[in-house]
Each structure stands twice: as structure tokens, then as C-alpha cells.
Design a protein around this motif. Structure first.
Motif, PDB file in Angstrom:
ATOM      1  N   TYR A 127       0.831  -1.208   0.000  1.00 14.77           N
ATOM      2  CA  TYR A 127       0.000   0.000   0.000  1.00 14.77           C
ATOM      3  C   TYR A 127       0.867   1.260   0.000  1.00 14.77           C
ATOM      4  CZ  TYR A 127      -3.153   3.657   1.495  1.00 14.77           C
ATOM      5  OH  TYR A 127      -3.835   4.834   1.567  1.00 14.77           O
ATOM      6  N   TYR A 130       2.539   1.591  -3.423  1.00 11.92           N
ATOM      7  CA  TYR A 130       1.583   2.048  -4.435  1.00 11.92           C
ATOM      8  C   TYR A 130       1.261   3.537  -4.237  1.00 11.92           C
ATOM      9  CZ  TYR A 130       0.217  -2.163  -7.025  1.00 11.92           C
ATOM     10  OH  TYR A 130       0.185  -3.233  -7.881  1.00 11.92           O
ATOM     11  N   ALA A 131       1.053   3.924  -2.965  1.00 14.11           N
ATOM     12  CA  ALA A 131       0.718   5.325  -2.695  1.00 14.11           C
ATOM     13  C   ALA A 131       1.869   6.222  -3.126  1.00 14.11           C
ATOM     14  CB  ALA A 131       0.412   5.508  -1.206  1.00 14.11           C
ATOM     15  N   ILE A 136      -2.572   4.365  -6.437  1.00 14.54           N
ATOM     16  CA  ILE A 136      -3.898   4.193  -5.828  1.00 14.54           C
ATOM     17  C   ILE A 136      -4.938   4.655  -6.848  1.00 14.54           C
ATOM     18  CG2 ILE A 136      -5.379   4.888  -3.893  1.00 14.54           C
ATOM     19  CD1 ILE A 136      -2.923   3.241  -3.070  1.00 14.54           C
ATOM     20  N   ASP A 137      -6.061   3.950  -6.922  1.00 10.21           N
ATOM     21  CA  ASP A 137      -7.124   4.223  -7.903  1.00 10.21           C
ATOM     22  C   ASP A 137      -6.733   3.813  -9.319  1.00 10.21           C
ATOM     23  OD1 ASP A 137      -8.739   5.200  -5.949  1.00 10.21           O
ATOM     24  OD2 ASP A 137      -8.290   7.305  -6.356  1.00 10.21           O
ATOM     25  N   PHE A 217      -7.067  -0.378  -2.432  1.00 11.54           N
ATOM     26  CA  PHE A 217      -6.332   0.224  -3.555  1.00 11.54           C
ATOM     27  C   PHE A 217      -7.187   1.096  -4.472  1.00 11.54           C
ATOM     28  CE2 PHE A 217      -3.531  -3.321  -2.381  1.00 11.54           C
ATOM     29  CZ  PHE A 217      -2.365  -2.601  -2.204  1.00 11.54           C
ATOM     30  N   GLN A 219      -9.815   3.859  -3.910  1.00 13.36           N
ATOM     31  CA  GLN A 219     -10.442   4.573  -2.800  1.00 13.36           C
ATOM     32  C   GLN A 219     -11.403   5.665  -3.233  1.00 13.36           C
ATOM     33  OE1 GLN A 219      -7.041   5.739  -0.465  1.00 13.36           O
ATOM     34  NE2 GLN A 219      -7.137   3.827   0.689  1.00 13.36           N
TER      35      GLN A 219
END
Lengths: 277, 279
Positions: A127, A130-131, A136-137, A217, A219
């Protein structure tokens, strides 16, 4: 053995099987009946049939939850994941079935081991990673996560299909001048297409239904999948169970139709992955 | 090797590297922003000092015992009775499998609203007939069992289909011989069918242990581990540490504990397989 077992044994068997069927169906029947009732009717008597069919629950669920958008998101994630799994796993399964790679035993053991790991063991760094990368999204980034998680099962299942192909067929193709890739792509892949379909069906359904990873993932409101949107709907309109059950049916329906069309492949695939002969 | 590469690279990037980072995180203190500092076993001391950790571990053990007994028994009964009947096998298999294909969040909401809810559910309907029950999910003594019941309902049909598939592969000659000797159905089960599918039962039991320590979705959606942590399991505790308290170290430590149980079950499984292979 059916001839030798007494009539009473068979009758009793049907009775027990029918009780099992009622247990499986009852909550689903409640879901369908409640989706067609007003919330006042549900509270008055949860088990009664609707006095008038409230189709309006479905249209309200559709607009309130903006289900259309989220169902499209789910379809997109599912489609991408299925394509990624079918391509990468059929290649990997072929390599493992032909034992063409040194250390194939270790690779198999590693893949088996990853299926026993809790998601929490890799979710948090993934997470943050990825962020950090702005993923994310991102639908493609999410489908990569699903591909990693569902691929060991898919590889082991497809491997059994590749093992069933006689080596003579491949050798004949090589004699005819085909290279390794052509043997795989033109000769073997068509022969394992039933297996690929099974893997596509099972991994597709798992992706469609998945909640934890998808909610982590994807949001933003516009990116959410149907299952995650449904989860938030419960929180927002927690008293209107008619509407919530209507939304539930709209999410379950595609999976259900798919399952009924493919049930043989589905059940055989699940069973062949788990039954040891 | 080029054939294996895409699947393996995805797997390593998504699972192996983050998993190794989690192992490292279990030994550092980090709030997600500043530089991590090495703290040795402090994170493990933190979780062992948290009473919720032990109640969550106990809940996982209860969960394992429930799932080793109830769904496996239901699956064995249904699977073997499917062998007895001739008509309707496909129908029953499809019906038993229906709950399996429905998303956990949807299943959870159906049970929450239509079964357990004291106003809109079966529990509310019982009230019409003078049986006053409170919401089983809102009661600390019953919450875990209420959640487990939903998962059992969602799961047992899968086992019924698996066990039936295994039972169908039993040699018919063996069955016929037992029947000729005058065996009744329970005797047939005990002496022929169950021993014949023992590898499948063992595999499913080991998977049950592994999956029971991974259990997350139903607990998270139905109770979030509550009320008062009464239905907390290790996976929801780990999630709580990371995403509610922003304490990644203890979250990683709990994830390692869960992995440890999975590892023990896997080793157990490999050893049993080797023993059966040696015979």
C-alpha cells in the motif's frame, strides 16, 4: 449400489439433501423477497411476501449507489485480471509441466507457500509503495495484485492440463521445424483451452467478489468496485433494507448468471484443484 | 525460464518483496513518515502486552475448531448422500455451491439485515412469536459464533462438492464387494468410503487450519472485531494496528504470527504427503 440400498435409505438421503438445500437457499430467498418489499413491510414481518412488488427499490439502489459506474469498474478490473492471469499462468504452467526450468521444484514450492500467507503480510508495504508511486485508484495496478494472489492456484490447475498432453505431439511439431514458442502457442495452448476457460471463470469470479484489496487500492468514489460501493451503501442507508437487498441482487446477478452458464466447468475446476486422486 | 518470467516477476514484486519488508518492519518503529528506527523485539513485546492479542488468538483457535468440525461434517454427509441418490445430483450440487459464489460483503449484509437484525430479520420475526432475542452480532458472548455461522453457511457447500468429487473416484468394485457382504450405508462409509478419500479430507483439514488463521472479510464487515473486541481475530487486529492506529510495527508483528501458524500447517502437510508417498 443404488439397487442394493433399501428404499428407506434412499428416501432418507433425499430428505437430508433437501434440508441442506433449504439451508443454502433460505437466506438468498430472503434477499430476493426483501428486495421487493418496502422497509415498513420488512419490519412488520420479515418473512411475509410483498403485498405489491417494489421494483422502485432497484432503481433507487441503482441511482443512490451509482451502481452503474461501480459495476463498470468491477468489470474492468475483472477483465484485466482474467487476461493477465490467463496469459502469464498458461506460460508458467507450461514451463512447470515440462520441467524446462532448473529449480522448478523450488519455484513450485515458493508458489505454494505464497498461498498460505496472510494478505496482511504484504498489504501494508504494498500500500505504501503504491501510494508513493501514485498507483492508488489505478485499475491496472490493482489487477496486478489480483494476478499475483490468484496465479498460484491457476498455475497448478493449468499444469495438470499441460501434463495430459502427450509429448509425441510436441516432438512431432519440433521435427516439423517449430520452435519452443510455436509449440506452446500453436500446438499446446489450443489443447488446454478448456483449462484456460476454467481458470478464467474461477479467477474472474474471485476478482468480481473481492473486497479487502479492492477497498484498499481503489479509494476514490469514481474508482470503487461494485462490492466496495455496496459496503458503503449499507453504512449510509442502514435502515432501508429493501434498497440494500435490491443492490445486492444487482451485484450478485452477473456472477450468478455466469455461474449457472458455466457451472460444470466451475465445479469440476474447483474439485480438480483440491481432490487428490 | 522466459515462460515463467512474467508470472514470477509479478508474484515477487507484489508478494515476496513487500512480505520481506513486513518482516523487517516487525523489528523497527515507523509511523509511515519519519525514518524507521530499529527496536529489536519491542513490537512483539507490545502485542504480547496487549490483552486483545491473546483474545484474538483464542478466537482464531475457536474459529479453527468450529471449521474443522461443522462444515467438514456437513460436507461429508451431503457429499456421501449425493453418492447414494442418482437423480438430482447436479441440482443439489448447484444449490449447495450457490452461497460460495456470492461476494462475502453481500453475504454479510444479507445475514446482518435479514437474519440477525432484531427489526428486519429472522430474529425480529421470532419476536412476533414471543421469542425475544437480541442481535447476536451485538452481544459479546455470541458475536464470534454469529460471524462464524455466516462463514460456515458460505463455505460448507464447497466442501460438499469437493468430497462428492472425491467419493465418485472410489473404485466401484470395492463398493460392490462391501455391499455383497451385506454392509449397510454407515458401515460402507466407515470401512470403505472414508478411508478411500482420506487424502482429500486431510488436505481440506490442513487448508481449513491455514484459512482459519487468515479469516478476515466476514469479521471485518459484520462486527469489525467488536463489540469490545469479542470477535477480534489476528488478521483484523493486524489491520487495526496498521490502518486505525497507524502503528505499522505491531501490525507487521501480528502478520508474522499469523504466517507462523500457516507455516506450521504447511510443514505438517508436506510431511504427511511424504509419509503417504513412502507407503
Amino acid at each position: 449400489m443404488n439397487q442394493t440400498l433399501g428404499r428407506s435409505t434412499i428416501a432418507l438421503s433425499y430428505l437430508v439433501l433437501a434440508i441442506g438445500a433449504i439451508i443454502a437457499i433460505f437466506p438468498l430467498a430472503l434477499m430476493v423477497v426483501s428486495a421487493l418489499k418496502t422497509s415498513a413491510e420488512i419490519v412488520a414481518n420479515p418473512l411475509a411476501l410483498p403485498s405489491a412488488l417494489q421494483w422502485v427499490n432497484f432503481s433507487r439502489a441503482w441511482t443512490d449507489a451509482q451502481l452503474g459506474r461501480s459495476l463498470l469498474n468491477s468489470a474492468e478490473v475483472t477483465g484485466l485480471t482474467v487476461v493477465l492471469i490467463c496469459t502469464t499462468c498458461s506460460m508458467a504452467a507450461y514451463a512447470l509441466a515440462r520441467q524446462a526450468t532448473p529449480g522448478w521444484r523450488w519455484i513450485s514450492a515458493y508458489l505454494l507457500a505464497t498461498t498460505t500467507l496472510p494478505i496482511q503480510l504484504y498489504l501494508f508495504p504494498l500500500y505504501f509503495g503504491y501510494a508513493h508511486l501514485g498507483l492508488i485508484d489505478n485499475v491496472f495496478a490493482l489487477s496486478l495484485v489480483y494476478t499475483a494472489i490468484f496465479s498460484p492456484f491457476s498455475i497448478f490447475l493449468l499444469r495438470t492440463y499441460f501434463l495430459a498432453i502427450p509429448r509425441e505431439i510436441e516432438e512431432a511439431a519440433i521435427v516439423d521445424g517449430a520452435n519452443r514458442w510455436q509449440v506452446f502457442y500453436k500446438v499446446c495452448l489450443p489443447l488446454v483451452s478448456p483449462g484456460i476457460l476454467t481458470v478464467a471463470v474461477i479467477s474472474g469470479l474471485n476478482t468480481w467478489n473481492e473486497f479487502l484489496i479492492s477497498s484498499t487500492f481503489l479509494q476514490s468514489h469514481d474508482a470503487q468496485t461494485a462490492v466496495v460501493r455496496f459496503y458503503t451503501l449499507g453504512g449510509q442507508y442502514s435502515s432501508d433494507w429493501g434498497e440494500i437487498m435490491a443492490a445486492a441482487i444487482l451485484i450478485v446477478a452477473p456472477a450468478l448468471v455466469f455461474f449457472l452458464l458455466m457451472q460444470r466447468r466451475f465445479i469440476e475446476g474447483m474439485a480438480s484443484g483440491s481432490v487428490k486422486g | 525460464m522466459p515462460f515463467l518470467l512474467p508470472a514470477l516477476v509479478i508474484n515477487i514484486v507484489i508478494i515476496l518483496i513487500p512480505a520481506l519488508l513486513t518482516v523487517a518492519m516487525a523489528f523497527v518503529e515507523w509511523d509511515g513518515v519519519s525514518t524507521p528506527t530499529f527496536v529489536g523485539l519491542d513490537n512483539f513485546r507490545t502485542i504480547f502486552a496487549d490483552p486483545v492479542f491473546f483474545s484474538a488468538l483464542l478466537n482464531n483457535i475457536k474459529w479453527t475448531l468450529i471449521f474443522l468440525i461443522i462444515p467438514i461434517a456437513m460436507g461429508l454427509v451431503a457429499g456421501s448422500l449425493l453418492l447414494v441418490v442418482r437423480r438430482g445430483r447436479t441440482f443439489f450440487q448447484i444449490v449447495y455451491f450457490l452461497p460460495v459464489i456470492i461476494a462475502t460483503v453481500v453475504v454479510a449484509r444479507v445475514w446482518q439485515g435479514m437474519i440477525y437484525n432484531p427489526e428486519s430479520g429472522l430474529v425480529g420475526w421470532l419476536k412476533l412469536y414471543g421469542v425475544a432475542l437480541s442481535d447476536p452480532l451485538a452481544n459479546p458472548p455470541t458475536a464470534l459464533y454469529a460471524v462464524a455461522s455466516v462463514d460456515v453457511w458460505h463455505w460448507w457447500g464447497f466442501l460438499a462438492v469437493i468430497f462428492f468429487a472425491a467419493l465418485r473416484q472410489v473404485d466401484m468394485a470395492q463398493i460392490d464387494a462391501a455391499m455383497l457382504d451385506g454392509a449397510n450405508f454407515p458401515q460402507l462409509m466407515r470401512y470403505v468410503l472414508l478411508p478411500a478419500i482420506r487424502p482429500t479430507i486431510t488436505l481440506m483439514m490442513i487448508m481449513t487450519v491455514i484459512w482459519s488463521f487468515l479469516a478476515f472479510d466476514f469479521v471485518y464487515v459484520l462486527t469489525q472485531g467488536g463489540p469490545a473486541y469479542s470477535s477480534e481475530v489476528l488478521s483484523t487486529l493486524s489491520y487495526r494496528y496498521a490502518f486505525y492506529n497507524y502503528t505499522v510495527g505491531p501490525a507487521a508483528a501480528v502478520a508474522l504470527v499469523i504466517s507462523f501458524f500457516g507455516l506450521v500447517a504447511t510443514v505438517f502437510y508436506v510431511r504427511i504427503q511424504q509419509r503417504e508417498g513412502a507407503r
